[in-house]
Design an enzyme around this catalytic site. Sequence first.
Site, PDB file in Angstrom:
ATOM      1  N   ASP A 249       3.447  -1.293 -19.138  1.00 40.89           N
ATOM      2  CA  ASP A 249       3.403  -0.806 -17.764  1.00 40.89           C
ATOM      3  C   ASP A 249       4.385   0.371 -17.676  1.00 40.89           C
ATOM      4  O   ASP A 249       5.047   0.725 -18.654  1.00 40.89           O
ATOM      5  CB  ASP A 249       3.740  -1.929 -16.770  1.00 40.89           C
ATOM      6  CG  ASP A 249       3.237  -1.601 -15.355  1.00 40.89           C
ATOM      7  OD1 ASP A 249       2.978  -0.401 -15.075  1.00 40.89           O
ATOM      8  OD2 ASP A 249       3.103  -2.511 -14.521  1.00 40.89           O
TER       9      ASP A 249
HETATM   10  C1  BGC Z   1       1.901  -0.380 -11.927  1.00 35.40           C
HETATM   11  C2  BGC Z   1       0.677  -0.233 -12.786  1.00 35.40           C
HETATM   12  C3  BGC Z   1       0.172   1.195 -12.706  1.00 35.40           C
HETATM   13  C4  BGC Z   1       1.281   2.118 -13.182  1.00 35.40           C
HETATM   14  C5  BGC Z   1       0.894   3.583 -13.195  1.00 35.40           C
HETATM   15  C6  BGC Z   1       2.948   0.680 -12.217  1.00 35.40           C
HETATM   16  O1  BGC Z   1       3.904   0.703 -11.201  1.00 35.40           O
HETATM   17  O2  BGC Z   1       2.452  -1.663 -12.099  1.00 35.40           O
HETATM   18  O3  BGC Z   1      -0.300  -1.135 -12.377  1.00 35.40           O
HETATM   19  O4  BGC Z   1      -0.993   1.343 -13.452  1.00 35.40           O
HETATM   20  O5  BGC Z   1       2.385   1.980 -12.312  1.00 35.40           O
HETATM   21  O6  BGC Z   1       0.801   4.108 -11.925  1.00 35.40           O
END
Ligand code: BGC
Length: 826
Positions: free
Chosen positions: A727
């Site tokens: 993530d």
């Molecule tokens: C989220 C993800 C997301 C990523 C990119 C993170 O804060 O947990 O689900 O894809 O950001 O934006």
Amino acid sequence: MTVENPVAQGSTTAVGEDRWVEPELARLARRAAAEGTVLLANDGALPLPADEPVAVFGRVQLDWFAVGYGSGGDVNAAYEHILLDCLVERGVPVDAELAAVYREWCAANSPEQGEWGNWPRYYEEMPLEDSLVDAVASRARRAVVVIGRAAGEDRENVLEPGSYYLTDAEERLLAQVTSRFETVTAIVCSGNVMDLSWAEGRVDALLMAWPGGMEGAPAVADVLIGAVEPGGRLTDTIARRYEDYPSSEHFGGKDFNEYAEDVLVGYRYFETLAKDTVLFPFGHGLGYTTVDLAPGELVVERTGGPTGGTARVAVTATNTGERPGSTVVQVYAGAPQAPALATPARRLVAYQRTEELAPGAAQELTLAFPMDRLASFDDSGATGHRNDWVLEAGAHEVLVGSSVRETTSAGTVDVDDAVVLEQLEEALAPDPAHPFQRMTLTTGADGCPALAWEDVPTSTVDLRERIVSRLPRAIETDAPADGSTLTLQDVAADRAELDAFIAQLSPAELADLTFGDVIMDSPLGVPGNAGAFGGVTKALRDRGIPAVTTTDGPSGIRVSAYASLLPCGTALASTWDPALLTELARHHGAEMIRKGSDVLLAPGMNIHRDPLCGRNFEYYSEDPLVAGLTAAAVVTGIQANGVSACPKHLVANNQETNRIHNDSRISQRALREIYLRGFRLCVELAAPLNIMTSYNKVNGQWSHYNYDLVTTILRGEWGYQGNVITDWWMRYAPDPLFPALADSATRVRAGVDVLMPGAPSWSGTHAEGHDSSELEALDADDASGEHLTLGELQRSVRNVLRMLLASGKVEDYVPTEPEWREPVVH
Ligand code: BGC
């Protein structure tokens, strides 16, 4: 290295005027939004009669919630609709004077949208004079009250008015309306389950309209007038009180949560132990007609292997009402008598939506399911088969119905002796340093299942020894006889083996492939992207390795340009219609190509463990079969275009509170039967090219450093061959097992291939680049495991390159430097 690393998100301001949306994509989105709308109760109030005046109350009729907030919501929607306009357009005789009052007040009281993490959860309701309501009631007998909630990333819903509960103003509005109108319909437009106990005995119809994206309001209008059916079925149980949820005492902890309810999540708990606390059961949802479901023959074909064979149940679905309509046929398994492992009274094993049936018409269906859906994972040895999937002896009842409550027995699957379907090894068990107790079942005085508690089995594995004994060997391959340097195009054209290409990469090049570009909105991709990986340096691009662009997310493509805003995850899952979702996702994938997205950071498929989780709207269900089949349907559709999906967040990202430090403490059994199960189904059915790990820890170790999660289970047990990414903006930490390792070395050792974005900190810049020193300091063949080995680095690179080769971007790639935006400097 430890750096403070708050989450930073790219801002996406819409650019350009291209608001074109493929008409078929819009049509499918509207169909999915309507099919996902759940009619919870209806005492004849709906559909609205065409010729009767109706008074529509509640500001949400204008300030409609089309989606939630955060990475799963911030799409620059090509367009949105509001409910009041949609009703007027369809000729519904809404009370014009009341509508004018709302229009004027809403225009003057436009809600603040707030910053990241501080978005409004609700909009303050317009106060109404009793005299005004009296006047409206003298013109109309029917009323509709619209209530709305929004949830978002990085924070929870709360047990407060305006979030889980009604505000005083909403309560007053309901009282004013229900005391004056003959027929009241309540519409709840909310991404999360909220308290609905207020509706009991007070409204004549209750419609759950999950945020349906750009076509959500038109879909709800279609449903209200009966132009289409409310097709949705609940993918979660709605309890009467929050405190009734089995997770409620162990949710929201700052440092950790003990998943004390174990496998008794959602309806598995309610149907076994607390039926009376349920307001609306799992799987429930009404249409505008009635469909009778008659089970036919149940045929069982037993085989060896991990599935154990197949059961097939015939069902006749007959439309017994007066309108055309469809339903969702649901098949549940009961528990055998006195199982060794606590077995919930109901487990969903199969489902299928019928075709639309004319009044009186019938459809014969056969629902098939593998026998492993009747099995349990034994993490305690209670069956004598510790760490195996066991089909327990006894009569497993198979029930067919229209919800978990409304079922008819179709017979039993009889198992003479317990069968081990799959022998596994212990992996990802809770840390003995943090023991806890879990719910289990005993037999009460009345012969019914009763709640008991037992110690959760904790880990007995020497993880360090496991990792060292399984270190992958470095590639041993001869250089091309003519001394030539290979490109990835040689591999794509079958002129060279992938391993021969990897063997030519230097440690620095190998390391670079395991880091994404260092910022969001990478200049290597379309403006507003979430990041890029692959050919992130010139040296890599010169070897023919393209960069691929990632974009969020579950409700649409989040880039600077306008894009389609689709129904949220819960709305999609509530359709129980994988075929429709695959078709919708196929068109969504085609839009990805038009918008310049290679990897969609979706679907979000964490389990709805608790109704307060702020991201539930992005996710699908409390049930792993619904979550897994829905995700598989979406991934299949997206990847049919050559672009790829990235299911997330593996695993147990079930709350937002302190999500980047929180430890989800879960038994092996609950992990395998509930939290991992959907991911496994998705991997086996749809082979996603990417998977994203979660922010949280699982049993003491962050997912992005978690060897057992990613290497033992995901790759070892499930055979996953794709690319695993982190993530966004991850924690850095020393390695608890290998003192010489830390950060990305621990990550690559765990089998997590790409750090996203690949910065040393959230404020990383291109000039800074990423810090791959700990990866390059590898010891080529260190059998002791003290250092990262070349084989481990090559293993991750193989996963990344396999993903790129499957992405279809390699064959015709001509190394080019990005000229049109700030060039990448590493
Ligand atoms: C989220 C993800 C997301 C990523 C990119 C993170 O804060 O947990 O689900 O894809 O950001 O934006």
